[in-house]
Write an enzyme that holds these catalytic residues in place. Structure first.
Site, PDB file in Angstrom:
ATOM      1  N   GLU A   1     -22.419  66.449 -15.922  1.00  0.00           N
ATOM      2  CA  GLU A   1     -23.185  65.350 -16.519  1.00  0.00           C
ATOM      3  C   GLU A   1     -22.184  64.510 -17.319  1.00  0.00           C
ATOM      4  O   GLU A   1     -21.461  65.054 -18.168  1.00  0.00           O
ATOM      5  CB  GLU A   1     -24.274  65.880 -17.461  1.00  0.00           C
ATOM      6  CG  GLU A   1     -25.488  66.458 -16.757  1.00  0.00           C
ATOM      7  CD  GLU A   1     -26.573  66.887 -17.747  1.00  0.00           C
ATOM      8  OE1 GLU A   1     -27.723  66.443 -17.591  1.00  0.00           O
ATOM      9  OE2 GLU A   1     -26.287  67.678 -18.667  1.00  0.00           O
TER      10      GLU A   1
ATOM     11  N   SER B   1     -23.418  70.750 -25.307  1.00  0.00           N
ATOM     12  CA  SER B   1     -24.631  70.940 -24.510  1.00  0.00           C
ATOM     13  C   SER B   1     -25.755  70.036 -24.977  1.00  0.00           C
ATOM     14  O   SER B   1     -26.676  69.757 -24.214  1.00  0.00           O
ATOM     15  CB  SER B   1     -25.105  72.389 -24.636  1.00  0.00           C
ATOM     16  OG  SER B   1     -24.138  73.261 -24.144  1.00  0.00           O
TER      17      SER B   1
ATOM     18  N   HIS C   1     -20.265  67.108 -19.561  1.00  0.00           N
ATOM     19  CA  HIS C   1     -20.976  68.384 -19.660  1.00  0.00           C
ATOM     20  C   HIS C   1     -20.840  69.155 -18.345  1.00  0.00           C
ATOM     21  O   HIS C   1     -21.569  68.904 -17.382  1.00  0.00           O
ATOM     22  CB  HIS C   1     -22.454  68.125 -20.017  1.00  0.00           C
ATOM     23  CG  HIS C   1     -23.241  69.369 -20.224  1.00  0.00           C
ATOM     24  ND1 HIS C   1     -24.507  69.548 -19.709  1.00  0.00           N
ATOM     25  CD2 HIS C   1     -22.943  70.517 -20.880  1.00  0.00           C
ATOM     26  CE1 HIS C   1     -24.943  70.755 -20.054  1.00  0.00           C
ATOM     27  NE2 HIS C   1     -24.018  71.350 -20.758  1.00  0.00           N
TER      28      HIS C   1
ATOM     29  N   ASN D   1     -30.064  70.586 -20.114  1.00  0.00           N
ATOM     30  CA  ASN D   1     -30.612  71.499 -21.126  1.00  0.00           C
ATOM     31  C   ASN D   1     -32.003  71.107 -21.600  1.00  0.00           C
ATOM     32  O   ASN D   1     -32.751  71.948 -22.089  1.00  0.00           O
ATOM     33  CB  ASN D   1     -29.645  71.646 -22.291  1.00  0.00           C
ATOM     34  CG  ASN D   1     -28.503  72.567 -21.898  1.00  0.00           C
ATOM     35  OD1 ASN D   1     -28.740  73.663 -21.393  1.00  0.00           O
ATOM     36  ND2 ASN D   1     -27.280  72.114 -22.072  1.00  0.00           N
TER      37      ASN D   1
END
Ligand code: NAD
Length: 281
Positions: free
Chosen positions: A152, A119, A140, A190
């Site tokens: 991602e 993450s 991701h 994130n």
């Protein structure tokens, strides 16, 4: 290079969803976890999700059987066989991921691509420890990985264009939208999401509103499908804490984890996966 043989390492919330997405995209999957029971449980969760889709008439009996015939659990990393891609979805700790990739480099095909579902940990740093930085990349997935459409894709400093192309191609094959982002702490998802979750926990700690009302404000007022506290429970409070620690270290104080989050994790309230977090399950 078309990828159709994948090893998924770590079969918690994310590994199982990633394996299902790859199965539905036509790939053959090996699953490994340091706890063999967890790998078997991940297959069971996939089986029951497919059964639900079968009863809803969304897939045929033989499709479900055919998919389940393409997934198997293996006891350890040395059973990676001829996997063309390894997707690591183990705990969000750099030391854990480093040990996995170091071990894998000795046993995987030299041509295999290594991807991490981290993450927030630096892809370039993980790549540099992997023995194959040109063939290392961040992938991701969003949670739940078999449902959410975005991945991602994060090239590290040395990742080759060929590796990026193969991974973007795989995302398309899995019916996902690949967004290529730079290797920066927390990438995009994130970096934006975690401050909102952290501030929601601060608001709860300061008694600004109840947990339900904090979530209601964002669900009903901002149109989010889940409130931030509900979402934190769904992600896992331990994972949120690890991500915020990394972001705080790399990007500064704005990301310092709220003391209430630390307390919840220390007390073993990890969210949905432990039966309780901000809510009880
Ligand atoms: P989790 O805690 O649910 O599962 C982690 C799994 O990894 C466990 O089954 C554990 O036994 C296994 N594991 C630990 N060390 C291992 C090792 N050495 N070898 C093999 N397996 C090992 O965690 P998760 O929520 O599935 O997260 C996994 C990764 O995905 C993390 O890097 C996390 O940051 C990332 N991620 C999580 C989310 C989320 O919403 N939870 C979303 C996107 C990405």
């Amino acid at each position: 290079m078309e990828i159709d043989k994948i090893l998924v390492v770590g079969t918690g919330a994310m590994g199982g969803g990633i394996a299902q997405a790859a199965l539905e995209g036509g790939c053959s999957i090996r699953l490994v976890d340091k706890d063999e029971n967890r790998a078997a449980q991940a297959v069971e969760r996939i089986r029951s999700r497919l059964e639900r889709r079968l009863t809803e008439g969304k897939i045929q009996d033989r499709e479900s059987e055919e998919m389940l015939g393409r997934i198997t659990t293996v006891p350890d990393l040395s059973s990676c066989g001829d996997a063309q891609l390894v997707i690591e979805a183990a705990s969000e700790k750099e030391s854990v991921k480093e040990a996995i990739f170091r071990q894998l480099d000795a046993v995987a095909l030299p041509s295999a691509i290594f991807a991490s579902n981290t993450s927030a940990i630096s892809i370039t740093r993980l790549a540099s420890l992997s023995g194959r930085p040109g063939k290392f990349i961040g992938m991701h997935f969003m949670n739940p990985a078999h449902v959410m459409k975005l991945v991602e894709v994060i090239p590290g400093l040395e990742t080759t264009g060929e590796t990026v192309e193969a991974i973007v191609g795989l995302c398309l094959k899995l019916g996902k939208r690949a967004v290529v982002v730079a290797d920066s702490p927390g990438f995009v998802a994130n970096r934006l999401l975690m401050p909102a979750i952290n501030q929601a926990i601060h608001a709860l700690q300061e008694g600004v509103a109840s947990r339900e009302d904090i979530d209601n404000v964002m669900r009903l007022g901002a149109g989010h499908p889940m409130g931030p506290l509900e979402l934190a429970d769904f992600i896992g409070l331990d994972i949120c804490l690890e991500i915020l620690e990394t972001l705080c270290l790399e990007l500064g104080e704005t990301y310092r984890p709220c003391p209430l989050l630390r307390k919840m994790v220390a007390g073993g309230r990890l969210g949905k996966k432990s039966g309780g977090g901000f809510y009880d399950y």
